[in-house]
Each structure stands twice: as C-alpha cells, then as structure tokens.
Design an enzyme around this catalytic site. Structure first.
Site, short mmCIF file in Angstrom:
data_model
loop_
_atom_site.label_atom_id
_atom_site.label_comp_id
_atom_site.label_asym_id
_atom_site.label_seq_id
_atom_site.Cartn_x
_atom_site.Cartn_y
_atom_site.Cartn_z
N GLY A 101 0.78 -1.23 0.00
CA GLY A 101 0.00 0.00 0.00
C GLY A 101 0.81 1.28 0.00
N SER A 141 -6.05 10.81 8.46
CA SER A 141 -7.10 10.63 7.48
C SER A 141 -8.10 11.78 7.60
CB SER A 141 -7.84 9.30 7.71
OG SER A 141 -9.03 9.22 6.95
N TYR A 179 -11.53 3.48 14.14
CA TYR A 179 -10.57 4.01 13.17
C TYR A 179 -10.60 5.53 13.15
CZ TYR A 179 -8.18 4.89 8.76
OH TYR A 179 -7.31 5.36 7.79
#
Length: 323
Positions: free
Chosen positions: A53, A178, A204
């Site tokens: 990734g 994020s 998350y």
C-alpha cells in the site's frame, strides 16, 4: 466474484457513481514527487507498514532518493518480498527489513532498541502502519487492539527514537492520519477499552484524530530541536486496509475503485511531507491529500485535549513524563 446484493440496488449504484465522480475530481495533487530533486544520500529513514500500500510506495520513493531505507513490517515474509521489490526497482542495496508490530509495546521497544544500537542517525520517520475493520479486542498490554496499532504504538515508537532524530537534525516525523479524523472523538478511556466510540467505523476515526493531536503536541514539544512533526491525509485510497471491512462496504469500494487513488498516488502527500523543501521549516500542521496546508477539525486543534491525550499515553506506554 458475485457482488453483494445491495450493489444491484439503483440507490447504491447512483450513490457510488456520484461519490466516484467527486473523488475523481479531487484525487489529483499538484506536487509531483518525480520532479522533486531532493537527494537523501547519507540519510536514514524508517517507514512503518511498508510491505504494501501507501507505505511501500513511500519507501520506494525514499529508496530512489538513495536513503538507507528501513521497512518496519509485522510480517517477515511480506516484508522481505517488499525489500526485494524495492531494491530491484531502485537499484538501492541499502533497503532492509526490521520486524515491528505496533500493537505490541514489547515489539515497539525491541524495534527501537535495535535501531538505537545499530543506526547512527535517523532523518525521517513515517508513521504509516494502521488498520481498520477488526473487532474490538484487548491486547496483552491491556490496550484496545486498533488504538494500540494505529496510535499508541506509533506514539511510543516516535518518543523512543526522538533523541536519535534530534542528534540527526534537521529531521522529520510524518504521521499518516485521514480526513476521517473529523468524525472521531478522543476519549482516553478508548485506549484501554473502558469506553467505546460510536458511529460508522468509530475506532478508526478516533485513532486518526489521535494521530493529528499527537503530531501537533509533538511539534510543540520539539520546538527549537530541528525536528519537525506533521500529519497528513492521503485521501481515499485503494489499499489492503479495507480487507477487514464488511462485504457491503468492500462492495461499495469495488464500485468506486476506478475513481479513487491508487496506493502510488495516495502516497504522494506523505512523500511531500517527508522530502519537499517547501515543508522543511513547517511543523505542527495537517496536510490535505492535495499536499496543501489544511485546517483539521476543531477537536484536532484543541491544545488542552492534545496535552491530556499525551499525558495519558505516556502513562499507558510507560514513558517518563517529558515537557
């Protein structure tokens, strides 16, 4: 492979199409790492979660710049495969693997001890390793598994390596967060599972908020040392992090995959923070997926919350309090 039944519903198809068009319009970043002349000869970098990734593409770029590139990975097999791939692609023989499981404080301490014993310098640390979609679980350290992996492990690792980074200054700490941090909350009880956040993928989201708070407070504590700390949003990226999500969510991502970033493109904003000259004197900031300075959520800008989180994180990881 047959798609989940929800994917055939017109509502979900239209939603996926609209979301895909939005992501397509936003996925480009004006900064191009191929045009950045930064050379890292004589420098040492660490990238966590570098066997696949975003992490692998960040490591690939840093290795192309001639850095001694340490891939910090949980799996020996996948890590060695990534080392061989990066060496072959870049011609850089100074790419190596060190095992690290950020969910385990013992693994983090062992990794840091090896680095401090064997490395003479550390110029860039990229805290990239992370996961989502796993069920609630408590580790042998008494920590909630996802919070340990995504936040407390990187917190401890960074602090254990700070003296080496200060001695190598100028140096940079880049923490991958994020855009979903804006949906998170930072209750310190989450870290040990005494309380659980609510909402869509709440654990998350909350770990990503903690990443931003950590990076901002770290930058404050590093003022005057020559070490900078920034957090970054890679955007919506097609990577293996989605493998633990439900079938319905994976089905949605399958529909919009043509419109979202590849892992290579998703790595660009992290590379920007790690090597670009434009960022060399910037610290304590949050960068968007297009490499621009971006204002994070109100919670992420709460200095009191950042200090409270830091102090509890010190206690849970066994670090001596530092001011």
């Amino acid at each position: 492979m047959e798609l989940p039944s929800f994917c055939s519903h017109p509502f979900w198809f239209v939603l996926a199409l609209l979301l895909g068009m939005h992501l397509w319009a936003r996925r480009r970043c004006a900064w191009d790492p191929r045009k950045c002349p930064t050379d890292l000869t004589g420098k040492t970098v660490i990238v966590t979660g570098a066997n696949s990734g975003i992490g692998k593409h960040v490591a690939m770029d840093l290795a192309r710049r001639n850095a001694r590139t340490i891939l910090a990975c949980r799996s020996r097999q996948r890590g060695l495969a990534a080392v061989q791939e990066i060496r072959a692609a870049t011609g850089n023989p100074k790419v190596l693997l060190r095992l690290l499981d950020t969910s385990s404080l013992a693994s983090v301490r062992a990794f840091a001890a090896d680095v401090l014993r064997e490395e003479q310098r550390l110029d860039v640390l990229v805290n990239n390793a992370g996961l989502t979609g796993l069920p609630f679980a408590i580790t042998p350290d008494g920590l909630e598994r996802t919070f340990a992996t995504n936040y407390l492990g990187p917190f401890l690792l960074t602090n254990l390596l700070l003296d080496l980074m200060k001695a190598s200054a100028p140096a940079r700490v880049v923490t991958v967060s994020s855009f979903r941090h804006s949906a998170g909350t930072a209750d310190t009880r989450y870290l040990t599972g005494q309380a659980r956040p609510s909402g869509f993928d709440p654990i998350y989201n909350s770990t990503k908020l903690m990443n931003v708070l950590f990076s901002t407070e770290l930058a404050r504590r590093l003022q005057g040392t020559g070490v900078t700390a920034n957090s970054v949003n890679p955007g919506v990226v097609s990577t293996g992090i989605m493998r633990n999500l439900s079938w319905s969510l994976r089905g949605l991502f399958l529909l919009i995959r043509p419109f979202i970033k590849s892992a290579e493109r998703g790595a660009v904003s992290t590379i920007y923070c790690a090597v670009s000259e434009e960022v060399s004197d910037i610290s304590g900031k949050y960068f968007g997926s297009d490499c621009s300075l971006t204002l994070p959520s109100a919670a992420a800008r709460d200095a009191g919350l950042a200090r409270k989180l830091w102090e509890e994180s010190e206690r849970l990881t066994g670090l001596s309090p530092q001011r």
